[in-house]
Design a protein around this motif. Structure first.
Motif, mmCIF file in Angstrom:
data_model
loop_
_atom_site.group_PDB
_atom_site.id
_atom_site.type_symbol
_atom_site.label_atom_id
_atom_site.label_comp_id
_atom_site.label_asym_id
_atom_site.label_seq_id
_atom_site.Cartn_x
_atom_site.Cartn_y
_atom_site.Cartn_z
ATOM 1 N N UNK A 32 0.796 -1.216 0.166
ATOM 2 C CA UNK A 32 0.207 0.320 0.340
ATOM 3 C C UNK A 32 0.944 1.347 0.002
ATOM 4 N N UNK A 33 0.488 2.559 -0.622
ATOM 5 C CA UNK A 33 1.370 3.505 -1.081
ATOM 6 C C UNK A 33 2.186 3.532 -1.723
ATOM 7 N N UNK A 34 3.172 2.038 -1.998
ATOM 8 C CA UNK A 34 4.383 2.052 -2.896
ATOM 9 C C UNK A 34 3.686 2.935 -4.091
ATOM 10 N N UNK A 35 2.817 2.941 -5.076
ATOM 11 C CA UNK A 35 3.199 3.120 -6.518
ATOM 12 C C UNK A 35 2.682 4.666 -6.435
ATOM 13 N N UNK A 36 2.163 5.612 -5.228
ATOM 14 C CA UNK A 36 2.999 6.539 -4.808
ATOM 15 C C UNK A 36 3.732 7.354 -4.884
ATOM 16 N N UNK A 59 3.564 10.532 -0.253
ATOM 17 C CA UNK A 59 4.659 10.059 -0.900
ATOM 18 C C UNK A 59 4.113 10.555 -2.846
ATOM 19 N N UNK A 60 3.809 11.293 -3.340
ATOM 20 C CA UNK A 60 3.971 11.644 -4.721
ATOM 21 C C UNK A 60 4.852 12.951 -4.607
ATOM 22 N N UNK A 61 5.723 14.090 -3.560
ATOM 23 C CA UNK A 61 5.665 15.173 -3.176
ATOM 24 C C UNK A 61 5.332 16.171 -4.262
ATOM 25 N N UNK A 62 3.822 16.117 -4.060
ATOM 26 C CA UNK A 62 3.236 17.135 -4.795
ATOM 27 C C UNK A 62 2.129 17.635 -4.195
ATOM 28 N N UNK A 63 2.690 18.744 -4.533
ATOM 29 C CA UNK A 63 1.212 20.056 -3.566
ATOM 30 C C UNK A 63 -0.235 20.481 -3.727
ATOM 31 N N UNK A 64 -1.096 19.546 -5.050
ATOM 32 C CA UNK A 64 -2.167 19.399 -5.058
ATOM 33 C C UNK A 64 -1.891 17.856 -5.575
ATOM 34 N N UNK A 65 -3.424 17.628 -5.933
ATOM 35 C CA UNK A 65 -3.180 16.441 -6.811
ATOM 36 C C UNK A 65 -4.632 17.226 -7.679
ATOM 37 N N UNK A 118 -9.898 12.736 4.580
ATOM 38 C CA UNK A 118 -8.249 14.019 4.043
ATOM 39 C C UNK A 118 -7.026 13.382 4.703
ATOM 40 N N UNK A 119 -7.085 12.676 5.758
ATOM 41 C CA UNK A 119 -5.769 12.339 5.836
ATOM 42 C C UNK A 119 -5.523 11.260 5.048
ATOM 43 N N UNK A 120 -5.983 10.445 3.826
ATOM 44 C CA UNK A 120 -5.171 9.702 2.827
ATOM 45 C C UNK A 120 -4.940 10.785 2.028
ATOM 46 N N UNK A 121 -5.677 11.881 2.072
ATOM 47 C CA UNK A 121 -4.439 12.645 0.658
ATOM 48 C C UNK A 121 -3.966 13.654 1.180
ATOM 49 N N UNK A 122 -3.566 14.182 2.940
ATOM 50 C CA UNK A 122 -2.109 14.188 3.121
ATOM 51 C C UNK A 122 -1.419 13.347 2.710
ATOM 52 N N UNK A 123 -1.685 12.250 3.193
ATOM 53 C CA UNK A 123 -0.683 11.390 2.933
ATOM 54 C C UNK A 123 -0.049 10.743 1.842
ATOM 55 N N UNK A 124 -0.642 10.374 0.665
ATOM 56 C CA UNK A 124 -0.601 11.133 -0.808
ATOM 57 C C UNK A 124 0.105 12.202 -1.439
ATOM 58 N N UNK A 125 -0.440 12.833 -1.067
ATOM 59 C CA UNK A 125 0.454 13.911 -1.731
ATOM 60 C C UNK A 125 1.864 14.277 -1.522
ATOM 61 N N UNK A 171 -1.206 15.892 -15.436
ATOM 62 C CA UNK A 171 -3.231 15.266 -15.220
ATOM 63 C C UNK A 171 -2.557 13.947 -13.898
ATOM 64 N N UNK A 172 -2.578 14.269 -12.420
ATOM 65 C CA UNK A 172 -2.348 13.620 -11.731
ATOM 66 C C UNK A 172 -3.520 13.337 -11.184
ATOM 67 N N UNK A 173 -3.617 11.913 -10.510
ATOM 68 C CA UNK A 173 -5.062 11.645 -9.979
ATOM 69 C C UNK A 173 -5.080 10.963 -8.430
ATOM 70 N N UNK A 174 -5.844 10.518 -7.785
ATOM 71 C CA UNK A 174 -5.600 9.607 -6.677
ATOM 72 C C UNK A 174 -7.055 9.144 -6.268
#
Length: 323
Positions: free
Chosen positions: A73-77, A129-135, A120-127, A96-99
């Motif tokens: 989990x999370x490793x693709x991001x 992991x992906x090292x971006x400011x927004x999706x 909300x917690x998940x998106x914060x974690x995703x950002x 155009x990046x989606x999660x």
């Protein structure tokens, strides 16, 4: 030292076509790259890098992820985050990046389903992991029958207003909750951009249930996942079950699924594909792209050669009749 990636200057002239996503300003490539498989920590990073380079060089601007894509989990991001740092940071505004969040991600009551806390917690974690400011796009990944729809949808609204996502989407929701969600989001000036659903020649549920018609009527885009039915709509199983196949491993595909009736149908489809000068996979992808209301099709890829073949669906002829 790793050679710096420079995107092909002809990347928007290499055959990709773009489709308007519903009634929005967004144009999506007809073929989008999904990170569900082949981009996790168990997969060779250099292969993932090669595939994403090839995709972008051929006009694929949309990379689709979710919090629990991997494995683990999370490793693709995390893979995408590394790709951003090493290769794609200069091209962020072309991507155009989606999660998504909605399925099991971490232990306990707040790591699953559709609560505001989880999304909300998940998106914060995703950002992170992906090292971006927004999706560009954030989805509710599945319908949660136990959380009030207003709570899930308001979280999506607030995520956009916080600047953490530019657009929101819904995936795997039944028609009636989808209708409610469409109205709720529209009333709050955060229109529903897109619906993601499973659609292929063997599974036409979004058509049968009226989801595609609703999206087309309301100006909501539709992106299809699992377009090859986990590999069934390829030539892989026409002559038995290969030892190294997903069906042999029985992870996502079970051997009992390949009934004599299904095998006969697949062989008939394959004959039609051959008569069109296409592989079964190419024809299956082209079939999706010619369905009313479809914006894009999500493909996975384990090699650039496979992705190159799949891209042929963009210019494939429409079907004269329903298969």
């Amino acid at each position: 030292m790793k050679e710096q990636y420079l995107a092909d200057k002809s990347r928007y002239d290499n055959g990709m076509e773009y489709e308007r996503c519903g009634r929005s300003g967004v144009l999506l490539p007809k073929v989008s790259l999904g990170f569900w498989h082949n981009f996790g920590s168990v997969d060779p990073y250099e292969r993932s890098r090669e595939i994403t380079h090839f995709a972008f060089d051929h006009g694929i601007t949309h990379f689709d992820l979710a919090n629990n894509y991997g494995p683990i989990y999370g490793s693709a991001e995390e893979t995408l985050g590394r790709l951003m740092d090493e290769d794609f940071r200069p091209y962020r505004d072309e991507l155009f990046i989606s999660s998504k969040a909605g399925y099991d991600m971490w232990p306990g009551p707040y790591g699953d389903w559709g609560s505001r806390k989880y999304l909300m917690a998940s998106l914060d974690q995703s950002l992170k992991r992906m090292r971006i400011d927004y999706v560009d796009l954030f989805y509710s990944h599945r319908y949660d029958p136990n959380t009030p729809l207003e709570e899930t949808l308001q979280a999506l609204v607030d995520i956009v207003r916080q600047g953490k996502a530019l657009y929101v989407g819904i995936s795997n929701w039944p028609l009636e909750p989808l209708k409610f969600g469409y109205d709720y989001l529209k009333e709050r000036d955060v229109p529903l951009l897109i619906y993601q659903g499973r659609l292929n020649m063997l599974d036409r549920k979004p058509q049968d249930e009226g989801i595609l018609d609703f999206c087309a009527e309301k100006g909501v885009g539709f992106i299809a996942f699992s377009p090859l039915a986990q590999g069934l709509l390829t030539d892989r199983y026409l002559n038995g079950i290969p030892a190294d196949s997903r069906m042999a491993k029985e992870v996502f595909l079970k051997k009992e699924m390949l009934t004599p009736q299904l095998l006969e149908k697949l062989k008939n489809y394959n004959k039609v594909a051959e008569s069109r000068g296409e592989t079964l996979a190419e024809m299956a992808l082209a079939w999706i792209l010619h369905q009313k209301g479809v914006t894009s099709v999500l493909v996975g890829a384990s090699s650039t050669a496979q992705l190159e073949k799949n891209l042929r669906c963009v210019t494939a002829d429409p079907f004269e009749e329903e298969l």
